[in-house]
Scaffold this active site. Sequence first.
Site, PDB file in Angstrom:
ATOM      1  N   PRO A   2       5.777  -4.550  24.761  1.00  0.00           N
ATOM      2  CA  PRO A   2       5.243  -3.322  24.162  1.00  0.00           C
ATOM      3  C   PRO A   2       6.049  -2.861  22.949  1.00  0.00           C
ATOM      4  O   PRO A   2       7.271  -2.701  23.014  1.00  0.00           O
ATOM      5  CB  PRO A   2       5.351  -2.319  25.311  1.00  0.00           C
ATOM      6  CG  PRO A   2       5.342  -3.156  26.545  1.00  0.00           C
ATOM      7  CD  PRO A   2       6.074  -4.400  26.184  1.00  0.00           C
ATOM      8  N   GLU A   3       5.348  -2.702  21.836  1.00  0.00           N
ATOM      9  CA  GLU A   3       5.933  -2.185  20.609  1.00  0.00           C
ATOM     10  C   GLU A   3       5.126  -0.958  20.212  1.00  0.00           C
ATOM     11  O   GLU A   3       4.307  -0.456  21.000  1.00  0.00           O
ATOM     12  CB  GLU A   3       5.937  -3.261  19.527  1.00  0.00           C
ATOM     13  CG  GLU A   3       6.705  -4.514  19.952  1.00  0.00           C
ATOM     14  CD  GLU A   3       6.829  -5.554  18.850  1.00  0.00           C
ATOM     15  OE1 GLU A   3       6.703  -5.213  17.655  1.00  0.00           O
ATOM     16  OE2 GLU A   3       7.052  -6.738  19.187  1.00  0.00           O
ATOM     17  N   LYS A  59       9.019   3.707  20.172  1.00  0.00           N
ATOM     18  CA  LYS A  59       8.593   3.077  21.420  1.00  0.00           C
ATOM     19  C   LYS A  59       8.658   4.025  22.610  1.00  0.00           C
ATOM     20  O   LYS A  59       8.452   3.598  23.754  1.00  0.00           O
ATOM     21  CB  LYS A  59       9.468   1.846  21.703  1.00  0.00           C
ATOM     22  CG  LYS A  59       9.399   0.765  20.628  1.00  0.00           C
ATOM     23  CD  LYS A  59      10.308  -0.393  20.972  1.00  0.00           C
ATOM     24  CE  LYS A  59      10.344  -1.442  19.879  1.00  0.00           C
ATOM     25  NZ  LYS A  59      11.221  -2.585  20.223  1.00  0.00           N
ATOM     26  N   ARG A 247      17.346 -12.539  18.035  1.00  0.00           N
ATOM     27  CA  ARG A 247      15.997 -12.586  18.602  1.00  0.00           C
ATOM     28  C   ARG A 247      15.301 -13.880  18.205  1.00  0.00           C
ATOM     29  O   ARG A 247      15.511 -14.413  17.109  1.00  0.00           O
ATOM     30  CB  ARG A 247      15.163 -11.392  18.104  1.00  0.00           C
ATOM     31  CG  ARG A 247      15.754 -10.041  18.419  1.00  0.00           C
ATOM     32  CD  ARG A 247      15.840  -9.775  19.924  1.00  0.00           C
ATOM     33  NE  ARG A 247      14.536  -9.834  20.560  1.00  0.00           N
ATOM     34  CZ  ARG A 247      13.674  -8.818  20.593  1.00  0.00           C
ATOM     35  NH1 ARG A 247      13.989  -7.647  20.038  1.00  0.00           N
ATOM     36  NH2 ARG A 247      12.523  -8.943  21.209  1.00  0.00           N
TER      37      ARG A 247
END
Length: 260
Positions: A2-3, A59, A247
């Site tokens: 979820p962003e 977020k 990442r």
Amino acid sequence: MPELPDVEGFRRVLAAHGQGRRIADVEVADPGVLHGVSARRLRRELVGHRLGAPERHGKWLIARTDAPVLLFHFGMTGSLVPCTPDDPPHPHDRVVFVLDGGELRFRDQRKLQGIRLADEAEVKRLLATQGPDALTVGRDEFEQLLSPRRGRIKAALLDQSLIAGLGNLLADEILWRARMHPACLVSKLEGAQLRGLYTQMRHVLRASVRVGCVPGRPSWLTGERYEEDPHCPRCGHPLCRGRIAGRGTVWCPQCQPERC
């Protein structure tokens, strides 16, 4: 993962299925998603109160009642799901908010973040640690925030204290559309490049918010990144995979040459 677009979708779910409704019960199946509050206190503080208009910053989903404030952070696998009492339980339903007209279930497989209970002072302190929301930040402010930064551009985009809401998928998509290598040093970017980056950020966010996620369309980098042999949707060149800013990162070496 979820962003910002996903959390904006959860905000709409909460507005449609929770706003104005009374909390009749709070059922905690797994207190591992609760932070700074026990299951007993969560129920005691919330039952009988009505949910107000939800807000989102980056977020974070902010659900005010006429007393405490619920804070949701969805980590990598969280979601907010509207249900009826007759819907069978899901193995990853961690907290169920029973309302006077249905249920809202906080569902999360990995439990990396979760639910907090706060007062307005605590909400203010939390938001003070966040940069401006990526969906509403202006172009001039965007440039002013990035211009003095050191380090790589992808790390800057992922820094929630700089700009709130961008995650790994969004950052890679935005950089690919801006034809900018994710390892570019921010200090070497010119004004025109920052303006182009801002334009692509706005385009990607607006398109993603409409569907409630970063869409895996064939014309998007996101649509190719998980393929076994991914190719650039724009030029057809094989995509590269690596770790940048800690990442997993995907980019096109032809469209995004490392020039900076």
